[in-house]
Scaffold this motif. Sequence first.
Motif, short mmCIF file in Angstrom:
data_model
loop_
_atom_site.label_atom_id
_atom_site.label_comp_id
_atom_site.label_asym_id
_atom_site.label_seq_id
_atom_site.Cartn_x
_atom_site.Cartn_y
_atom_site.Cartn_z
N GLY A 178 27.35 -4.76 21.37
CA GLY A 178 27.46 -3.33 21.61
C GLY A 178 26.62 -2.92 22.80
O GLY A 178 25.76 -3.68 23.27
N ASP A 179 26.87 -1.69 23.29
CA ASP A 179 26.11 -1.20 24.44
C ASP A 179 24.70 -0.75 24.04
O ASP A 179 23.80 -0.77 24.86
CB ASP A 179 26.85 -0.03 25.11
N TRP A 180 24.55 -0.30 22.81
CA TRP A 180 23.21 -0.03 22.29
C TRP A 180 23.24 -0.12 20.78
O TRP A 180 24.30 -0.16 20.17
CB TRP A 180 22.64 1.30 22.78
N CYS A 181 22.06 -0.23 20.20
CA CYS A 181 22.00 -0.40 18.75
C CYS A 181 20.80 0.32 18.18
O CYS A 181 19.85 0.65 18.90
CB CYS A 181 21.95 -1.89 18.38
N LEU A 182 20.88 0.57 16.89
CA LEU A 182 19.77 1.15 16.12
C LEU A 182 19.53 0.26 14.90
O LEU A 182 20.49 -0.23 14.30
CB LEU A 182 20.11 2.56 15.64
N ILE A 183 18.27 0.06 14.56
CA ILE A 183 17.93 -0.66 13.33
C ILE A 183 17.03 0.25 12.50
O ILE A 183 15.93 0.61 12.94
CB ILE A 183 17.24 -2.00 13.63
N THR A 184 17.53 0.64 11.35
CA THR A 184 16.81 1.55 10.46
C THR A 184 16.29 0.78 9.26
O THR A 184 17.06 0.08 8.61
CB THR A 184 17.75 2.68 9.97
N LEU A 185 15.00 0.89 8.99
CA LEU A 185 14.41 0.29 7.79
C LEU A 185 13.91 1.40 6.89
O LEU A 185 13.42 2.43 7.37
CB LEU A 185 13.26 -0.64 8.18
N VAL A 186 14.04 1.20 5.58
CA VAL A 186 13.72 2.25 4.64
C VAL A 186 12.46 1.91 3.86
O VAL A 186 12.03 0.75 3.78
CB VAL A 186 14.88 2.50 3.66
N ASP A 187 11.86 2.96 3.26
CA ASP A 187 10.70 2.75 2.39
C ASP A 187 11.19 2.45 0.98
O ASP A 187 12.40 2.44 0.72
CB ASP A 187 9.78 3.98 2.43
N PRO A 188 10.29 2.20 0.03
CA PRO A 188 10.74 1.86 -1.34
C PRO A 188 11.61 2.93 -1.99
O PRO A 188 12.41 2.62 -2.87
CB PRO A 188 9.41 1.68 -2.09
N ALA A 189 11.48 4.18 -1.53
CA ALA A 189 12.30 5.25 -2.10
C ALA A 189 13.65 5.37 -1.41
O ALA A 189 14.46 6.23 -1.77
CB ALA A 189 11.55 6.59 -2.00
N GLY A 190 13.93 4.52 -0.43
CA GLY A 190 15.21 4.56 0.25
C GLY A 190 15.26 5.50 1.43
O GLY A 190 16.33 5.72 2.01
N ARG A 191 14.13 6.10 1.80
CA ARG A 191 14.08 7.01 2.94
C ARG A 191 13.82 6.25 4.23
O ARG A 191 13.07 5.27 4.21
CB ARG A 191 13.00 8.07 2.75
N PRO A 192 14.43 6.66 5.35
CA PRO A 192 14.17 5.98 6.62
C PRO A 192 12.68 5.97 6.94
O PRO A 192 12.04 7.02 6.97
CB PRO A 192 14.95 6.82 7.63
N ARG A 193 12.13 4.79 7.13
CA ARG A 193 10.72 4.66 7.45
C ARG A 193 10.51 4.42 8.94
O ARG A 193 9.65 5.03 9.57
CB ARG A 193 10.11 3.50 6.66
N THR A 194 11.31 3.54 9.51
CA THR A 194 11.24 3.28 10.95
C THR A 194 12.66 3.14 11.49
O THR A 194 13.56 2.65 10.81
CB THR A 194 10.47 1.98 11.26
N VAL A 195 12.85 3.61 12.72
CA VAL A 195 14.11 3.41 13.44
C VAL A 195 13.75 2.88 14.82
O VAL A 195 12.91 3.46 15.52
CB VAL A 195 14.92 4.71 13.58
N SER A 196 14.34 1.78 15.20
CA SER A 196 14.11 1.21 16.52
C SER A 196 15.44 0.86 17.13
O SER A 196 16.47 0.85 16.44
CB SER A 196 13.19 -0.01 16.44
N GLY A 197 15.46 0.55 18.42
CA GLY A 197 16.73 0.24 19.05
C GLY A 197 16.57 -0.33 20.44
O GLY A 197 15.46 -0.41 20.98
N VAL A 198 17.70 -0.74 21.01
CA VAL A 198 17.76 -1.30 22.36
C VAL A 198 19.01 -0.76 23.03
O VAL A 198 20.07 -0.66 22.40
CB VAL A 198 17.79 -2.85 22.33
N HIS A 199 18.90 -0.42 24.32
CA HIS A 199 20.04 0.02 25.13
C HIS A 199 20.22 -0.96 26.26
O HIS A 199 19.24 -1.49 26.80
CB HIS A 199 19.78 1.42 25.68
N ARG A 200 21.47 -1.22 26.64
CA ARG A 200 21.72 -2.20 27.70
C ARG A 200 21.26 -1.70 29.06
O ARG A 200 21.02 -2.49 29.97
CB ARG A 200 23.20 -2.56 27.76
N ASP A 201 21.11 -0.39 29.22
CA ASP A 201 20.67 0.19 30.47
C ASP A 201 19.19 0.55 30.37
O ASP A 201 18.83 1.48 29.64
CB ASP A 201 21.50 1.44 30.78
#
Length: 601
Positions: free
Chosen positions: A224-247
């Motif tokens: 893909g041209d860019w991506c997001l990786i979302t990790l959640v805490d024990p309660a299922g809430r987004p804890r961290t979001v990181s990503g990479v873009h080709r540009d």
Amino acid sequence: MSEDGPGRTAAPIPALTDPDRLRSLDETRLDSVPDEAFDRFARLVGDLLDVPVALVSLVDAERQFFPGATGLPEPWAARRETPLSHSFCQHVVDIEVPMVLPDARLYPRVRLNLAIEDLGVVAYAGMPLTDLDGRVLGSLCAIDSKPRAWTKEQLRTLGDLAAACSSELRLRIAVRSADEARRRAEEAHDRLAMLAGMSEMLGGTLDVSTAVDRLAHAMVPLLGDWCLITLVDPAGRPRTVSGVHRDPERDADLARFTALLTTGLGPESLIRSVLRSGRPVMRGVAGLDDVARGTTRPELVTLADRLGISSHLTVPITAAGDRVIGAVTLVNRPGRRGFDASDLRTAQDIGVRAGQAVGNSRLYGEQRHVAEVLQHSMLPALPAVPGIELAARYLPAADRVEVGGDWYDAFVQPDGELVAAIGDVAGHDIEAAASMGQLRNLVRGNAYGRDDPVEELVANLDRAIGGLRVPTVATAVLARVRPHGDGLRVCWCNAGHPPPLLIRADGAVSVAEGRGPLLGLARPPRRTGRALTLAPGDTLLLHTDGLIERRDQPIDEGQAELLAHLAAAGSGVPLNLLCDRLLAAAHRREDDVALLALRAG
């Protein structure tokens, strides 16, 4: 669109929007620019049929365009296209057979078409241009500005030229299809290679952030041209979001996007849906409306516009027991094909592998935290002793979660004398830690309240280890420290341990030699004590071998580096800062490190 009569508009032609036909048309790679091969067909039609205008006309859902043309009036000759309101050829696509009109003004289907007035189209003969599956992409047409009775010979000639022109179109599509097939084969090979190496790539680290970063860079731009990786805490809430873009120029926008996304997912968010249900979501065609519906932060829409979005898919990251611990989102910008079932399968495979890596990293972090807490619980708080400054450090090896066998101790005797010790029990497991705890307690019990020389205390320690059957082989330095004039008198005994280091107040560095056999030997040896005097400002440094030992160099070289570092540090460095610098300098450490430093006040 044309009108059938006053106030009535013709219905849209369904064939124009047929996705298979449009895909085939796109694969010709033709547009409203001259193409010599098709211009030649138009010239042949003009010459052989003696008409003022001839066109190779291809029709999409919104316009007709002419890769081949001759005789068009301006401004159409420069534009090489017209809207459908000026198109006769769209009707050839609709009826899929030749359309022959001696005078278009007499036929209800086209009599109000704007091409009659604006382009002077009166007589028209159009032959279908088809792909290999018979789908009509447009027409090869002859046009006259006055009524004309088309002869059988002219129509036969036009039909033969249309068949040859269709062959050229099919050749263009075949070349494009071959290129696409080769590209897809290469892409599939790259994907298989990526998946084959992904387990090793992700398994090469036990740090979650490093694993996520490696995963993101492996997917972009291959998947893909860019991506997001979302990790959640024990309660299922987004804890961290990181990503990479080709540009790389979009890095700042993506950083802002991921920061807002952590708290900006709305109830209709597709990422939140995947996190909640564990089922993937794919949009082969997508736009900013998808972003707007899924967020509570309007700024995300503006950022997504700059990052580019035309299709996306999101798959769950699953750990053991199919527990969803995050999501992988892949996004393509306009100009790149939309995601399909093959992309989805690849992404789901990545989600499973990522779940294993992230799960292992988290388990490692939890185990390491437990090990460090346990280790530090076994290390004592340093006493406050008048005239003596004390500092100690313990740091576990960077790549292990086991509890180590390194230890230090310092305690005050009833008469105010300080006993200091440091040691290292063989092994890096719970048994080593248990033996370390036993040995440290033996040192305390053996030395507390006794005024025996240090060599006698160590000899008695040998006997206790053997008599109590403590299952260990260890190294240690035991020292007595008592006031002596303005400074301190240090008596010590070394049992197979790296020698103490002496840093004088004037900056001179030396090794306190006198190393004896290990503790815990089957036949305890004779022990020998040593003594030295510390003047005010002098420092004695006790350390374990993790500070100087490297797999790729002799231990003597490691000790020489340590001595050079101490000499460069000088004598005026505060004791705590000195210990911190020594640990920082041991950046390639492969073993636990324990330090115990004392300075005469």
